[in-house]
Design a protein around this motif. Structure first.
Motif, PDB file in Angstrom:
ATOM      1  N   TYR A 354     -33.704 -19.226 -35.287  1.00  0.00           N
ATOM      2  CA  TYR A 354     -32.678 -19.385 -36.324  1.00  0.00           C
ATOM      3  C   TYR A 354     -31.287 -18.775 -35.989  1.00  0.00           C
ATOM      4  CZ  TYR A 354     -36.979 -20.102 -39.081  1.00  0.00           C
ATOM      5  OH  TYR A 354     -38.117 -20.331 -39.613  1.00  0.00           O
ATOM      6  N   PRO A 355     -30.225 -19.862 -36.256  1.00  0.00           N
ATOM      7  CA  PRO A 355     -28.895 -19.432 -36.131  1.00  0.00           C
ATOM      8  C   PRO A 355     -28.236 -18.463 -36.984  1.00  0.00           C
ATOM      9  CG  PRO A 355     -28.918 -21.480 -37.239  1.00  0.00           C
ATOM     10  CD  PRO A 355     -30.347 -21.065 -37.004  1.00  0.00           C
ATOM     11  N   LEU A 356     -28.877 -18.123 -38.050  1.00  0.00           N
ATOM     12  CA  LEU A 356     -28.359 -16.942 -38.789  1.00  0.00           C
ATOM     13  C   LEU A 356     -29.624 -16.035 -39.168  1.00  0.00           C
ATOM     14  CD1 LEU A 356     -26.454 -19.031 -41.530  1.00  0.00           C
ATOM     15  CD2 LEU A 356     -25.488 -17.745 -39.481  1.00  0.00           C
ATOM     16  N   GLU A 357     -29.209 -14.828 -39.322  1.00  0.00           N
ATOM     17  CA  GLU A 357     -30.404 -13.914 -39.493  1.00  0.00           C
ATOM     18  C   GLU A 357     -30.562 -13.541 -40.880  1.00  0.00           C
ATOM     19  OE1 GLU A 357     -29.212 -10.176 -37.395  1.00  0.00           O
ATOM     20  OE2 GLU A 357     -29.358 -10.963 -35.481  1.00  0.00           O
ATOM     21  N   ILE A 358     -31.972 -13.026 -41.390  1.00  0.00           N
ATOM     22  CA  ILE A 358     -32.074 -12.414 -42.445  1.00  0.00           C
ATOM     23  C   ILE A 358     -31.444 -11.227 -42.814  1.00  0.00           C
ATOM     24  CG2 ILE A 358     -33.927 -11.679 -43.929  1.00  0.00           C
ATOM     25  CD1 ILE A 358     -34.078 -14.506 -43.900  1.00  0.00           C
ATOM     26  N   ILE A 359     -30.693 -11.191 -44.035  1.00  0.00           N
ATOM     27  CA  ILE A 359     -30.016  -9.978 -44.335  1.00  0.00           C
ATOM     28  C   ILE A 359     -31.103  -9.065 -45.136  1.00  0.00           C
ATOM     29  CG2 ILE A 359     -28.119  -9.018 -45.640  1.00  0.00           C
ATOM     30  CD1 ILE A 359     -26.734 -11.835 -45.206  1.00  0.00           C
ATOM     31  N   ASP A 360     -31.386  -7.810 -44.585  1.00  0.00           N
ATOM     32  CA  ASP A 360     -32.322  -6.845 -45.138  1.00  0.00           C
ATOM     33  C   ASP A 360     -31.336  -5.797 -45.505  1.00  0.00           C
ATOM     34  OD1 ASP A 360     -34.279  -5.211 -45.593  1.00  0.00           O
ATOM     35  OD2 ASP A 360     -35.428  -5.345 -44.011  1.00  0.00           O
ATOM     36  N   LEU A 361     -31.404  -5.704 -46.857  1.00  0.00           N
ATOM     37  CA  LEU A 361     -30.376  -4.446 -47.513  1.00  0.00           C
ATOM     38  C   LEU A 361     -31.094  -3.130 -47.423  1.00  0.00           C
ATOM     39  CD1 LEU A 361     -29.313  -6.074 -50.932  1.00  0.00           C
ATOM     40  CD2 LEU A 361     -28.280  -6.052 -48.680  1.00  0.00           C
ATOM     41  N   ALA A 362     -32.288  -3.243 -47.339  1.00  0.00           N
ATOM     42  CA  ALA A 362     -32.961  -1.980 -46.939  1.00  0.00           C
ATOM     43  C   ALA A 362     -32.857  -1.213 -45.749  1.00  0.00           C
ATOM     44  CB  ALA A 362     -34.577  -1.873 -47.267  1.00  0.00           C
ATOM     45  N   THR A 363     -32.552  -1.994 -44.703  1.00  0.00           N
ATOM     46  CA  THR A 363     -32.398  -1.315 -43.329  1.00  0.00           C
ATOM     47  C   THR A 363     -31.037  -1.663 -42.437  1.00  0.00           C
ATOM     48  OG1 THR A 363     -33.379  -3.499 -42.306  1.00  0.00           O
ATOM     49  CG2 THR A 363     -34.931  -1.705 -42.794  1.00  0.00           C
ATOM     50  N   ASP A 364     -30.268  -2.450 -43.110  1.00  0.00           N
ATOM     51  CA  ASP A 364     -28.945  -2.835 -42.525  1.00  0.00           C
ATOM     52  C   ASP A 364     -27.803  -1.758 -42.980  1.00  0.00           C
ATOM     53  OD1 ASP A 364     -26.607  -3.790 -41.484  1.00  0.00           O
ATOM     54  OD2 ASP A 364     -27.367  -5.955 -41.607  1.00  0.00           O
ATOM     55  N   THR A 365     -27.660  -0.731 -42.297  1.00  0.00           N
ATOM     56  CA  THR A 365     -26.595   0.342 -42.654  1.00  0.00           C
ATOM     57  C   THR A 365     -25.373  -0.257 -42.946  1.00  0.00           C
ATOM     58  OG1 THR A 365     -26.424   1.019 -40.510  1.00  0.00           O
ATOM     59  CG2 THR A 365     -28.115   2.029 -41.866  1.00  0.00           C
ATOM     60  N   VAL A 367     -24.434  -3.507 -43.983  1.00  0.00           N
ATOM     61  CA  VAL A 367     -24.332  -3.952 -45.172  1.00  0.00           C
ATOM     62  C   VAL A 367     -24.338  -2.922 -46.115  1.00  0.00           C
ATOM     63  CG1 VAL A 367     -25.505  -5.484 -46.622  1.00  0.00           C
ATOM     64  CG2 VAL A 367     -25.339  -6.195 -44.438  1.00  0.00           C
ATOM     65  N   GLN A 368     -25.160  -1.751 -45.998  1.00  0.00           N
ATOM     66  CA  GLN A 368     -24.933  -0.862 -47.086  1.00  0.00           C
ATOM     67  C   GLN A 368     -23.656  -0.346 -47.293  1.00  0.00           C
ATOM     68  OE1 GLN A 368     -27.970   1.777 -45.994  1.00  0.00           O
ATOM     69  NE2 GLN A 368     -29.621   0.293 -46.227  1.00  0.00           N
ATOM     70  N   LEU A 369     -22.898  -0.125 -46.213  1.00  0.00           N
ATOM     71  CA  LEU A 369     -21.785   0.527 -46.123  1.00  0.00           C
ATOM     72  C   LEU A 369     -20.780  -0.411 -46.703  1.00  0.00           C
ATOM     73  CD1 LEU A 369     -19.375   2.627 -45.605  1.00  0.00           C
ATOM     74  CD2 LEU A 369     -19.433   1.828 -43.121  1.00  0.00           C
ATOM     75  N   GLU A 370     -20.809  -1.879 -46.486  1.00  0.00           N
ATOM     76  CA  GLU A 370     -20.015  -2.847 -46.905  1.00  0.00           C
ATOM     77  C   GLU A 370     -19.854  -2.820 -48.516  1.00  0.00           C
ATOM     78  OE1 GLU A 370     -17.002  -4.839 -46.930  1.00  0.00           O
ATOM     79  OE2 GLU A 370     -17.713  -4.677 -44.788  1.00  0.00           O
ATOM     80  N   LEU A 371     -21.239  -2.786 -49.100  1.00  0.00           N
ATOM     81  CA  LEU A 371     -21.455  -2.609 -50.429  1.00  0.00           C
ATOM     82  C   LEU A 371     -20.840  -1.445 -51.115  1.00  0.00           C
ATOM     83  CD1 LEU A 371     -25.188  -4.020 -50.857  1.00  0.00           C
ATOM     84  CD2 LEU A 371     -22.963  -5.325 -51.228  1.00  0.00           C
ATOM     85  N   LYS A 372     -21.030  -0.295 -50.322  1.00  0.00           N
ATOM     86  CA  LYS A 372     -20.577   0.902 -50.866  1.00  0.00           C
ATOM     87  C   LYS A 372     -19.141   1.153 -51.036  1.00  0.00           C
ATOM     88  CE  LYS A 372     -20.568   5.984 -49.907  1.00  0.00           C
ATOM     89  NZ  LYS A 372     -21.067   7.043 -49.199  1.00  0.00           N
ATOM     90  N   GLN A 391     -21.131  -9.384 -45.681  1.00  0.00           N
ATOM     91  CA  GLN A 391     -20.941  -9.318 -44.061  1.00  0.00           C
ATOM     92  C   GLN A 391     -19.549  -9.744 -43.707  1.00  0.00           C
ATOM     93  OE1 GLN A 391     -24.405 -11.188 -42.418  1.00  0.00           O
ATOM     94  NE2 GLN A 391     -25.422  -9.085 -41.941  1.00  0.00           N
ATOM     95  N   ARG A 392     -18.939  -9.096 -42.767  1.00  0.00           N
ATOM     96  CA  ARG A 392     -17.640  -9.410 -42.433  1.00  0.00           C
ATOM     97  C   ARG A 392     -17.858 -10.320 -41.074  1.00  0.00           C
ATOM     98  NH1 ARG A 392     -13.406  -7.552 -45.523  1.00  0.00           N
ATOM     99  NH2 ARG A 392     -13.980  -6.058 -47.220  1.00  0.00           N
ATOM    100  N   ASN A 393     -18.940  -9.589 -40.160  1.00  0.00           N
ATOM    101  CA  ASN A 393     -18.854 -10.358 -38.797  1.00  0.00           C
ATOM    102  C   ASN A 393     -20.342 -10.488 -38.558  1.00  0.00           C
ATOM    103  OD1 ASN A 393     -19.229  -7.396 -38.880  1.00  0.00           O
ATOM    104  ND2 ASN A 393     -19.002  -7.330 -36.502  1.00  0.00           N
TER     105      ASN A 393
END
Length: 734
Positions: A354-365, A367-372, A391-393
């Motif tokens: 898959y060219p794009l990854e699944i976004i896992d909010l529980a494990t992706d720190t 993304v968690q920081l971006e939301l915070k 996600q920015r990058n």
């Protein structure tokens, strides 16, 4: 209808090379239908509707009918369950992402017992597909429930675990398209392209030309930046820090906003962009720290991230990243919005394909920081219309190869050269890649060894790029006209009559011709005159050792009918294929070979693999062997003691056909009506003891040497210096 007993899988054999079925590896399954021999498909109530409901794409199988829906036609008219199982397994492989088009099922001499084969790129994947297909067909026969989705998932998991990754696979496919053979060297992605001394090795997008020094430099981002800056390549200002407090101090020195990232990470892991607050910078330090040995703070370059792929000093592909965001509706949580607006995209998945990854909010720190930073969490409910950056990058999947400005390409190529990488992924930030970097304040932020290729093979937006072909061309330049690309001269000798002597003599002649020659025959395994093993080495494993050996410049490999039936040939194609006879049918009952006529299908395998620029060398004195001549893609050299044989006469009269014959006690090389005397049989003896060779064996070896373009004078001298006694083994490994 009473429940029918299972189809019995009697024997499963992986044919690893060209075989009696096809040029490529297959899984051969001997199966016993038992009572199902009396129940063709159209006699089993509801069987066809159940099967087509579970596997609707069976309509695409042409089968022997040769058109769409052909297999369904066979199902409705009535076909046996071994044939049905073949198509089920093929369809499961198709659904699991390993397209497979070849399969055959043939009856044997025993009632109800069949041989079923299907294309098998990987043995373990094929065996799993067979097991799932077996369970599926029995469920369809007996009207029992079956979870097709789970079966496909099981096969797909095996593909992901066992088969080549997409980057490696695309390079292998490109090499195969150019006729370059490959050998997988481990369970991962280490692959040999080509044979013997003509080989090149790859490991994903790294090659044997990728130096360890360059890879080490690329993994040290601070060192990379220092080298790039010295050569005038634009880079962001930055420094290595050792604590969250140092990160904040560095950010103040550099100037906000900044980027915090690991010093030697990759794939965008641990990278946080556009940081402006102390708490965000300190939090980003903790995100980056686990992903590398050090943490860097560097100035933030405005613009989109881009990945440029440089191969052999040229930019061959480019992709642009995008900021990933969601839009609130006033009802759903951030987690729900991510799942419905982002993870539902069919381009996203956990597997490499898959060219794009699944976004896992529980494990992706990250993304968690971006939301915070936006005062949100996974369970927050954003207001309707609010746009939230997720996600920015790390989402580089938009092809922009055709937009790259020449100056941008030059800078990327220079960066790869400065680091020393033959294949490099250049990460660049720019507002517009179609304009020079210096006019927009763009910069190179990373240089990566072993770059992933999937973003270029399966971009989310735009056209795929032939990056596999570019790497294959880098390894094997097309302007190299020294011979077949990635190949060494391979001579296959098949039969039973003096084949070891023929193989050894041909190997000796190749050695005299200047080739470091490997030999696998019944009398042992040899490297030039050095005997490495004294056991019978006329088998697949020994031959493969020669083809993997980087010192081997030519290989001579002996095979017989049993080798072909049990393993297939060890090589995909050969320059010369010798067939001496069709003997041995009485020893092949276990392969269901009972009649002499069946030997043609077995021994033709040696002729089928002859290259178009090669030659088949055939014993014209045996009609069944001579009849193989039309099957050769290359030329044909016949040999026989009797020059008046009709097949010899006709062959010489047609297109100046070549033959090795005996006339008046002399060995003659005949091309059409022209004849060249090699020498008298009395003089063409072996070695210092003047051992008189078997005449047919001598003619076969001479024919093979002639087909290899070895000069007649050298052939004559080589025969006289060939020692039939085996050299003492040295026991050194290959």
């Amino acid at each position: 209808m009473a429940k029918l007993n299972d189809i019995q899988l009697l024997r499963i054999n992986y044919l690893r090379g060209p075989n009696i079925w096809t040029y490529r590896p297959v899984l051969e399954v001997w199966l016993d239908l038992g009572e199902l021999e009396d129940y063709p498909s159209h006699t089993i109530p509801g069987f066809t509707p159940r099967l087509t409901a579970w596997l609707p794409a069976l309509i695409e199988h042409h089968c022997g009918v040769g058109e769409r829906g052909g297999f369904l036609q066979r199902l409705e008219e009535g076909t046996w369950c071994g044939h049905v199982l073949e198509h089920i397994v093929i369809e499961l492989l198709n659904l699991a992402g390993m397209p497979t088009g070849f399969g055959q099922t043939r009856s044997t001499s025993q009632r109800g017992v069949y041989r079923m084969v299907f294309r098998a790129r990987d043995e373990s994947v094929a065996r799993v597909a067979l097991a799932q297909g077996h369970a599926l067909i029995m469920a369809a026969i007996n009207d029992e429930p079956f979870d097709v989705k789970a079966a496909v998932a099981r096969v797909r998991t095996e593909v992901d675990d066992q088969y080549l990754g997409p980057s490696t696979a695309c390079i292998v496919t490109a090499a195969t398209d150019r006729g370059i053979p490959h050998i997988r060297l481990n369970d991962g992605n280490l692959v040999q392209l080509g044979y013997g001394a003509s080989q090149r090795r790859i490991w994903t997008a790294e090659t044997e030309f990728t130096s360890a020094i360059a890879e080490g430099i690329a993994s040290d981002k601070d060192l990379t930046k220092t080298l790039l800056k010295a050569c005038g390549v634009p880079i962001p200002e930055g420094q290595v820090v050792n604590s969250p407090a140092e990160a904040w101090e560095a950010a103040q020195d550099i100037g906000l906003p900044v980027v915090v990232k690991p010093s030697d990470g990759n794939h965008g892991r641990g990278v946080t962009l556009d940081l402006r607050k102390q708490e965000d910078i300190e939090a980003a330090y903790h995100v980056a720290y686990p992903e590398g040995s050090d943490v860097m703070v560097e100035s933030f370059i405005p613009g989109d991230e881009h990945r440029l792929l440089v191969v052999g000093g040229k930019v061959v592909a480019a992709a642009r990243g995008e900021v990933v965001s969601i839009t609130g509706n006033g009802r759903s949580t951030v987690r729900e919005l991510v799942d419905t607006q982002l993870n539902s995209d069919p381009r996203r998945g956990y597997e490499e394909e898959y060219p794009l990854e699944i976004i896992d909010l529980a494990t992706d720190t990250k993304v968690q920081l971006e939301l915070k930073r936006q005062d949100l969490g996974a369970d927050s409910v954003p207001a309707a219309g609010r746009v939230i950056v997720v996600q920015r990058n790390g989402n580089v999947a938009v092809d922009c190869t055709d937009d790259v400005h020449p100056e941008v390409a030059y800078i990327a190529q220079l960066a790869a050269k400065v680091v020393g990488l033959d294949i490099a992924g250049i990460d660049m930030v720019a507002l517009d890649i179609s304009k020079p970097l210096h006019t927009q304040g763009g910069a190179i932020v990373e240089v990566n060894a072993g770059p992933g290729l999937l973003m270029h093979l399966k971009p989310a937006v735009g056209a795929p790029r032939p990056v596999g072909q570019a790497i294959a061309e880098h390894l094997f330049p097309s302007e190299d006209d020294s011979g077949p690309v990635g190949r060494i001269p391979v001579v296959g000798v098949a039969g039973t009559r003096s084949t070891s002597t023929i193989a050894r003599l041909v190997a000796w002649l190749l050695h005299l011709g200047g080739h470091h020659t490997g030999l696998a025959c019944r009398e042992g395994l040899f490297l030039d005159r050095r005997c490495v093993e004294t056991t019978d080495c006329a088998h697949w494993e020994a031959a493969h050792r020669l083809l993997m050996n980087q010192t081997v410049q030519a290989a001579v490999i002996e095979s017989d009918a049993r080798t072909i039936l049990r393993d297939g040939l060890a090589y995909d194609r050969c320059q010369v294929g010798v067939v001496t006879d069709m003997d041995g049918v009485e020893t092949l009952a276990e392969f269901d070979v009972h009649e002499q006529d069946q030997m043609t299908k077995v021994m033709r395998t040696q002729v089928d693999v002859v290259l178009s620029e090669g030659a088949a060398v055939l014993n014209a004195a045996i009609e069944q062997v001579a009849d193989l001549a039309p099957l050769s893609d290359g030329s044909v050299v016949l040999y026989a003691q009797d020059p008046t044989l009709p097949v010899i006469v006709e062959h010489r009269a047609t297109d100046n056909g070549r033959a090795v014959i005996v006339k008046n006690g002399r060995v003659v090389l005949a091309t059409g009506s022209a004849e060249h005397v090699l020498g008298s049989l009395a003089d063409l003896t072996f070695g210092r003891n003047a051992v008189v060779p078997d005449t047919d064996a001598l003619l076969a070896a001479v024919g093979a040497a002639w087909a290899l373009d070895i000069a007649p004078d050298l052939i004559g001298a080589g025969i006289k210096t060939f020692e039939p006694d085996l050299p003492a083994p040295l026991g050194l490994p290959t």
